[in-house]
Design a protein around this motif. Structure first.
Motif, PDB file in Angstrom:
ATOM      1  N   THR A 105     -44.016  61.858  19.516  1.00 30.12           N
ATOM      2  CA  THR A 105     -43.426  62.636  18.430  1.00 30.12           C
ATOM      3  C   THR A 105     -42.876  63.955  18.968  1.00 30.12           C
ATOM      4  OG1 THR A 105     -45.047  61.693  16.911  1.00 30.12           O
ATOM      5  CG2 THR A 105     -43.899  63.669  16.172  1.00 30.12           C
ATOM      6  N   SER A 106     -41.801  64.441  18.325  1.00 27.81           N
ATOM      7  CA  SER A 106     -41.263  65.752  18.701  1.00 27.81           C
ATOM      8  C   SER A 106     -40.940  66.552  17.446  1.00 27.81           C
ATOM      9  CB  SER A 106     -40.022  65.603  19.581  1.00 27.81           C
ATOM     10  OG  SER A 106     -38.981  64.935  18.895  1.00 27.81           O
ATOM     11  N   PHE A 107     -40.948  67.882  17.594  1.00 23.46           N
ATOM     12  CA  PHE A 107     -40.695  68.803  16.492  1.00 23.46           C
ATOM     13  C   PHE A 107     -39.631  69.819  16.909  1.00 23.46           C
ATOM     14  CE2 PHE A 107     -44.968  67.318  15.744  1.00 23.46           C
ATOM     15  CZ  PHE A 107     -45.131  67.310  14.373  1.00 23.46           C
ATOM     16  N   TYR A 108     -38.739  70.121  15.971  1.00 21.12           N
ATOM     17  CA  TYR A 108     -37.824  71.263  16.123  1.00 21.12           C
ATOM     18  C   TYR A 108     -38.145  72.252  15.016  1.00 21.12           C
ATOM     19  CZ  TYR A 108     -33.688  74.213  15.766  1.00 21.12           C
ATOM     20  OH  TYR A 108     -32.852  75.301  15.683  1.00 21.12           O
ATOM     21  N   ILE A 109     -38.311  73.511  15.383  1.00 21.69           N
ATOM     22  CA  ILE A 109     -38.708  74.543  14.424  1.00 21.69           C
ATOM     23  C   ILE A 109     -37.663  75.643  14.404  1.00 21.69           C
ATOM     24  CG2 ILE A 109     -40.505  76.204  13.799  1.00 21.69           C
ATOM     25  CD1 ILE A 109     -42.373  74.330  15.567  1.00 21.69           C
ATOM     26  N   SER A 110     -37.236  76.003  13.208  1.00 23.28           N
ATOM     27  CA  SER A 110     -36.251  77.072  13.035  1.00 23.28           C
ATOM     28  C   SER A 110     -36.664  77.940  11.856  1.00 23.28           C
ATOM     29  CB  SER A 110     -34.856  76.474  12.794  1.00 23.28           C
ATOM     30  OG  SER A 110     -34.861  75.664  11.624  1.00 23.28           O
ATOM     31  N   LYS A 111     -36.028  79.100  11.719  1.00 24.59           N
ATOM     32  CA  LYS A 111     -36.255  79.923  10.535  1.00 24.59           C
ATOM     33  C   LYS A 111     -35.713  79.184   9.321  1.00 24.59           C
ATOM     34  CE  LYS A 111     -37.209  83.777   9.903  1.00 24.59           C
ATOM     35  NZ  LYS A 111     -36.476  85.014  10.232  1.00 24.59           N
ATOM     36  N   GLN A 112     -36.441  79.218   8.233  1.00 23.00           N
ATOM     37  CA  GLN A 112     -35.960  78.616   6.997  1.00 23.00           C
ATOM     38  C   GLN A 112     -34.824  79.464   6.430  1.00 23.00           C
ATOM     39  OE1 GLN A 112     -36.212  75.883   5.566  1.00 23.00           O
ATOM     40  NE2 GLN A 112     -35.448  76.265   3.490  1.00 23.00           N
ATOM     41  N   LEU A 113     -33.699  78.819   6.134  1.00 23.17           N
ATOM     42  CA  LEU A 113     -32.561  79.507   5.556  1.00 23.17           C
ATOM     43  C   LEU A 113     -32.359  78.969   4.138  1.00 23.17           C
ATOM     44  CD1 LEU A 113     -29.156  80.174   7.358  1.00 23.17           C
ATOM     45  CD2 LEU A 113     -29.317  79.781   4.901  1.00 23.17           C
ATOM     46  N   ASN A 114     -32.547  79.828   3.157  1.00 20.66           N
ATOM     47  CA  ASN A 114     -32.386  79.428   1.765  1.00 20.66           C
ATOM     48  C   ASN A 114     -30.953  79.696   1.327  1.00 20.66           C
ATOM     49  OD1 ASN A 114     -35.158  78.668   1.366  1.00 20.66           O
ATOM     50  ND2 ASN A 114     -35.666  80.839   1.356  1.00 20.66           N
ATOM     51  N   CYS A 115     -30.185  78.622   1.140  1.00 22.36           N
ATOM     52  CA  CYS A 115     -28.772  78.749   0.804  1.00 22.36           C
ATOM     53  C   CYS A 115     -28.557  78.609  -0.701  1.00 22.36           C
ATOM     54  CB  CYS A 115     -27.962  77.695   1.553  1.00 22.36           C
ATOM     55  SG  CYS A 115     -28.349  75.995   1.029  1.00 22.36           S
ATOM     56  N   ASP A 116     -27.337  78.864  -1.140  1.00 21.65           N
ATOM     57  CA  ASP A 116     -26.993  78.676  -2.553  1.00 21.65           C
ATOM     58  C   ASP A 116     -26.708  77.205  -2.861  1.00 21.65           C
ATOM     59  OD1 ASP A 116     -27.241  81.387  -3.159  1.00 21.65           O
ATOM     60  OD2 ASP A 116     -25.179  81.817  -2.548  1.00 21.65           O
ATOM     61  N   PHE A 117     -26.060  76.519  -1.936  1.00 16.93           N
ATOM     62  CA  PHE A 117     -25.772  75.100  -2.093  1.00 16.93           C
ATOM     63  C   PHE A 117     -25.269  74.549  -0.765  1.00 16.93           C
ATOM     64  CE2 PHE A 117     -22.360  77.736  -3.827  1.00 16.93           C
ATOM     65  CZ  PHE A 117     -21.257  77.359  -3.079  1.00 16.93           C
ATOM     66  N   THR A 118     -25.106  73.233  -0.691  1.00 14.79           N
ATOM     67  CA  THR A 118     -24.555  72.598   0.502  1.00 14.79           C
ATOM     68  C   THR A 118     -23.130  72.138   0.223  1.00 14.79           C
ATOM     69  OG1 THR A 118     -25.240  70.354  -0.074  1.00 14.79           O
ATOM     70  CG2 THR A 118     -26.859  71.733   1.084  1.00 14.79           C
ATOM     71  N   TYR A 119     -22.463  71.699   1.260  1.00 17.50           N
ATOM     72  CA  TYR A 119     -21.110  71.156   1.075  1.00 17.50           C
ATOM     73  C   TYR A 119     -21.143  69.944   0.155  1.00 17.50           C
ATOM     74  CZ  TYR A 119     -16.284  70.006   2.398  1.00 17.50           C
ATOM     75  OH  TYR A 119     -14.927  69.758   2.382  1.00 17.50           O
ATOM     76  N   ARG A 120     -22.209  69.167   0.194  1.00 12.08           N
ATOM     77  CA  ARG A 120     -22.310  67.995  -0.686  1.00 12.08           C
ATOM     78  C   ARG A 120     -22.246  68.414  -2.151  1.00 12.08           C
ATOM     79  NH1 ARG A 120     -26.408  65.430   1.428  1.00 12.08           N
ATOM     80  NH2 ARG A 120     -25.163  63.764   2.351  1.00 12.08           N
ATOM     81  N   GLU A 121     -22.943  69.492  -2.497  1.00 12.76           N
ATOM     82  CA  GLU A 121     -22.893  69.984  -3.872  1.00 12.76           C
ATOM     83  C   GLU A 121     -21.505  70.515  -4.218  1.00 12.76           C
ATOM     84  OE1 GLU A 121     -27.025  72.007  -4.815  1.00 12.76           O
ATOM     85  OE2 GLU A 121     -26.609  72.031  -2.660  1.00 12.76           O
ATOM     86  N   LEU A 122     -20.826  71.072  -3.228  1.00 10.81           N
ATOM     87  CA  LEU A 122     -19.456  71.540  -3.447  1.00 10.81           C
ATOM     88  C   LEU A 122     -18.567  70.381  -3.903  1.00 10.81           C
ATOM     89  CD1 LEU A 122     -17.509  74.022  -3.079  1.00 10.81           C
ATOM     90  CD2 LEU A 122     -17.020  73.109  -0.798  1.00 10.81           C
ATOM     91  N   ILE A 123     -18.807  69.200  -3.380  1.00 15.48           N
ATOM     92  CA  ILE A 123     -18.040  68.006  -3.762  1.00 15.48           C
ATOM     93  C   ILE A 123     -18.391  67.558  -5.176  1.00 15.48           C
ATOM     94  CG2 ILE A 123     -17.618  65.565  -3.237  1.00 15.48           C
ATOM     95  CD1 ILE A 123     -18.366  66.213  -0.322  1.00 15.48           C
ATOM     96  N   ASN A 124     -19.691  67.547  -5.479  1.00 12.26           N
ATOM     97  CA  ASN A 124     -20.167  66.840  -6.670  1.00 12.26           C
ATOM     98  C   ASN A 124     -20.481  67.711  -7.885  1.00 12.26           C
ATOM     99  OD1 ASN A 124     -20.154  64.303  -5.294  1.00 12.26           O
ATOM    100  ND2 ASN A 124     -22.045  64.895  -4.259  1.00 12.26           N
ATOM    101  N   ASP A 125     -20.659  69.008  -7.686  1.00 15.35           N
ATOM    102  CA  ASP A 125     -21.093  69.883  -8.771  1.00 15.35           C
ATOM    103  C   ASP A 125     -19.901  70.646  -9.346  1.00 15.35           C
ATOM    104  OD1 ASP A 125     -22.250  71.685 -10.488  1.00 15.35           O
ATOM    105  OD2 ASP A 125     -23.837  72.299  -9.104  1.00 15.35           O
ATOM    106  N   ASP A 126     -19.500  70.265 -10.556  1.00 11.83           N
ATOM    107  CA  ASP A 126     -18.332  70.894 -11.187  1.00 11.83           C
ATOM    108  C   ASP A 126     -18.602  72.316 -11.658  1.00 11.83           C
ATOM    109  OD1 ASP A 126     -16.817  68.614 -10.795  1.00 11.83           O
ATOM    110  OD2 ASP A 126     -17.309  67.756 -12.751  1.00 11.83           O
ATOM    111  N   SER A 127     -19.855  72.722 -11.681  1.00 13.28           N
ATOM    112  CA  SER A 127     -20.179  74.073 -12.138  1.00 13.28           C
ATOM    113  C   SER A 127     -19.943  75.130 -11.057  1.00 13.28           C
ATOM    114  CB  SER A 127     -21.630  74.145 -12.613  1.00 13.28           C
ATOM    115  OG  SER A 127     -22.528  74.022 -11.521  1.00 13.28           O
ATOM    116  N   ILE A 128     -19.780  74.694  -9.813  1.00 11.04           N
ATOM    117  CA  ILE A 128     -19.549  75.654  -8.724  1.00 11.04           C
ATOM    118  C   ILE A 128     -18.141  76.239  -8.847  1.00 11.04           C
ATOM    119  CG2 ILE A 128     -19.316  75.936  -6.215  1.00 11.04           C
ATOM    120  CD1 ILE A 128     -21.469  73.802  -5.891  1.00 11.04           C
TER     121      ILE A 128
END
Length: 254
Positions: A105-128
């Motif tokens: 098993t392997s792990f990658y650890i990074s700082k958690q980045l809390n975003c407003d949305f992803t590009y996927r939501e940009l496609i699908n969410d009409d409220s943006i």
């Protein structure tokens, strides 16, 4: 377990390694599939832990002797992105479970980045709101990445985090273990957009912006981007239909 930390996060080593031993019992789960992603608080730091699926028998040998693990590549590629001024969560460490002749098993650890949305939501969410502005700024982000010689092989909707800061947007790439670094030719640059959206209007915005930045003909740029996207979509849906057909055949025999 082999572990490599960025110098600025060495002080977290004991607490991170303790968290690894209790990984199944602690943290907030963000994704539980082939790989597992959790947010775990470590000494007041909110960290993102990605545990990669244990490789199959062949890949255990490959990752042990011939190829860097996904965790190591994620860590090293994130470090390169930060050096080049390309947005990604801060890399903290990677850890690999290994024996003399095997890889686990392997792990990658990074700082958690809390975003407003992803590009996927940009496609699908009409409220943006501000979708056209976001697409233009995202295209500048990708252009800068290409100019820096970075080709993100997993440039797909779920792998770009988007955050509004004042009157503009910032972008950060995640799922980094597949990248290339080279002087990227024009065709490859446009092909790098192929997985981002099924909507032509988005390519009209991105293609115009990329053509303007590159001093190329907008109509040709948009057309080429869209052709790559259609080819990708056709291949994707063919593969999906084939999988469905094979599954149906297998279930029919059982």
């Amino acid at each position: 377990m082999k572990s490599v930390y960025r110098d600025s996060y060495q002080y977290l080593r004991p607490s991170i390694e303790d968290a690894i031993t209790r990984f199944n019992q602690i943290g907030k789960s963000l994704h539980d599939g082939r790989n597992v992603v959790k947010v775990i608080d470590v000494e007041g730091e909110s960290l993102n832990f990605k545990r990669f699926k244990k490789p199959n028998t062949i890949n255990k040998i490959v990752y042990k002797f011939f190829r860097k693990s996904k965790a190591q590549r994620s860590f090293e590629y994130a470090t390169v992105l930060k050096e080049k001024g390309i947005g990604t969560p801060d890399p903290v460490a990677y850890l690999e479970e290994e024996s003399l002749f095997n890889f686990g098993t392997s792990f990658y650890i990074s700082k958690q980045l809390n975003c407003d949305f992803t590009y996927r939501e940009l496609i699908n969410d009409d409220s943006i709101e501000d979708k056209e502005q976001i697409l233009k700024e995202f295209t500048r982000f990708i252009y800068h990445m290409h100019e820096a010689g970075v080709y993100f092989l997993d440039n797909s909707p779920g792998n770009t985090l988007i955050t509004k800061v004042d009157d503009h947007y910032e972008f950060a790439l995640v799922d980094l273990n597949r990248m290339k670094f080279y002087n990227i030719p024009w065709d490859d640059r446009l092909k790098n957009f192929e997985r981002l959206s099924p909507h032509k209007w988005m390519y009209e915005v991105m293609g115009l912006e990329y053509a303007t930045l590159s001093r190329k003909r907008p109509e040709d740029t948009i057309s080429q981007m869209w052709n790559y996207t259609q080819n990708f979509q056709d291949a994707f849906h063919r593969k999906k239909r084939l999988k469905k057909k094979l599954k149906s055949l297998i279930n029919g025999k059982n």
